[in-house]
Design an enzyme around this catalytic site. Sequence first.
Site, mmCIF file in Angstrom:
data_model
loop_
_atom_site.group_PDB
_atom_site.id
_atom_site.type_symbol
_atom_site.label_atom_id
_atom_site.label_comp_id
_atom_site.label_asym_id
_atom_site.label_seq_id
_atom_site.Cartn_x
_atom_site.Cartn_y
_atom_site.Cartn_z
ATOM 1 N N VAL A 1 16.138 35.880 108.166
ATOM 2 C CA VAL A 1 15.386 37.053 107.716
ATOM 3 C C VAL A 1 16.121 37.726 106.559
ATOM 4 O O VAL A 1 15.503 38.155 105.583
ATOM 5 C CB VAL A 1 15.151 38.042 108.882
ATOM 6 N N CYS B 1 26.309 39.044 110.576
ATOM 7 C CA CYS B 1 25.031 38.430 110.196
ATOM 8 C C CYS B 1 25.291 37.234 109.288
ATOM 9 O O CYS B 1 25.884 37.386 108.226
ATOM 10 C CB CYS B 1 24.111 39.414 109.480
#
Lengths: 245, 301
Positions: free
Chosen positions: B69, B127
């Site tokens: 994402v 992340c």
Amino acid sequence: MQYKYERVKIQSNAEVANNIYKLVIECNHEAKPGQFYMLRGWDNELLLGRPISVHDVQDGLTSFLYEVRGKGTKILSTLETGYRIEIFGPHGKGFNTNVKGKVAVVTGGIGIAPMYYTIKALKNAQIDLFAGFRDEVYLIDDLKDFISSSYVATNNGRIGHKGFITDIFNPWEYNLVLCCGPEIMMEKIVRMCRDYKTPVYVSMERHMACGIGACLVCTCKTKDGNKRVCKDGPVFSGEDVFLDA
Amino acid sequence: MLNVSLCGIELKNPVIAASGTFGFGEEYNNVFDVSKLGGIATKGLTLNKREGNDGLRIYEAESGIMNSVGLQNPGIEEFIKTELPKMKKFNTVIFANLGGGTIEEYLSGIEKLNNSDIDMIELNISCPNVKAGGMAFGIKSNIAYDVVSRVKEIAKKPIMVKLSPNAENIVDMSEKCCKAGADAISLVNTFKAMAIDIYKRKPVFNNTFAGLSGPAIKPIALRMVYEVSRAVDIPVVGMGGITTWQDAIEFIMAGAEAVQVGTANFIKPDICLDIIDGIKSFMVSENIKNLSEIKGTIRGV
């Protein structure tokens, strides 16, 4: 609660054309044309549901027309009558069917799936259908009572025009164009309609996870930035997606 | 009986919706009452708005999913202005997940969150999908030490550091974060992974790599939670493929104070409620009055 996640019974699930299946489930809520459900017909083989558009809603039954493409749709195609499938939805914003005048519905391949229900709902419009297929043609006969004319193209010329549906589409005749199919086709239609200022609405397709707008894996770029296909779409203004993004 | 305490904050139960899978709770609240959750970790926030990655963002793997994402989020100010007031209507603990590309970005983010109405900050140094996601900070322990200690100097909210399983040494990483003053640790974020489209002869994801989550990673995540829980004396929040209440109990027995559920929300949108109910039934049947009775009770060799 707005969305329902439930297990419902399969009434039928049969191949209606080569690799194209129609799944009918018992479902007591009414989706709107262009909306979709996340369907799960497995336990552990796959994690995610598969977003499949509503093909028709009638008498407590909801049907889905789908093409077997990957593992999920392959499993779906094997499910038998009586099996209880998990459904989550209906999701998304569909087509506005409260329109008058001349409407062109333009589809490519399995993109015709949501248009059956959409065309039936376009009660006050005069509808021409432009449907493109790779080879085998399906669903056209079922739609003939609801439309004025149908135009078909196949890549190999098996039926109708040999080539693409965009070859035979006349953008100047219509007040509105509704479109579902490959992005390259939808973009072409949007560009063809731009010169005549004919509004085009397109139904977008993406891989999805949550189906409700939380996970942001299904975004598409629009003139107003990223939009969620599952929640803000799947139907968007074609210009917003293909011309001004 | 299900309540747990995390850095002095009471959670009504140990089940927290994991960052990135749950947005800001609003959409899921249309499916079930999210106030029944122990907490919600927000979509990963960065100082400035991010549009996220191009190309395919999700791809199913065996018993897992890969995502890319790329931290699409409205930015912290917009979060505080628009999303947080809606979240505050839910009666649950709010963890603001904060990522950053530089130490300065983290610090500016902390300053803004300091004066907001969130309960706790989950510091995302893990992340894998963007540089700004901070995984660079989550690989080497000494770099993590720097960012956590700087953050702790100014933070007015408890700081829970979210670790990457891609860390060079997860135990050393957790010890350094602890030494730097972290109030809690959560682990694991997704595993850096890859898939190839053999017909196009190129990676499935534009970024080549993506983050793997789901049941496939659970055994490894459990092992890491076990090791880290034994190494540090601050609370540990466990996650990684938790799909059933049995999974959650395993993580708690391995040493987790609470658990996060991410990918499983995509299997069944109200799966967190099933997990909460399952934990409760297990406690009743096993005559457990409080989860502290089983927390960290597994002792291997």
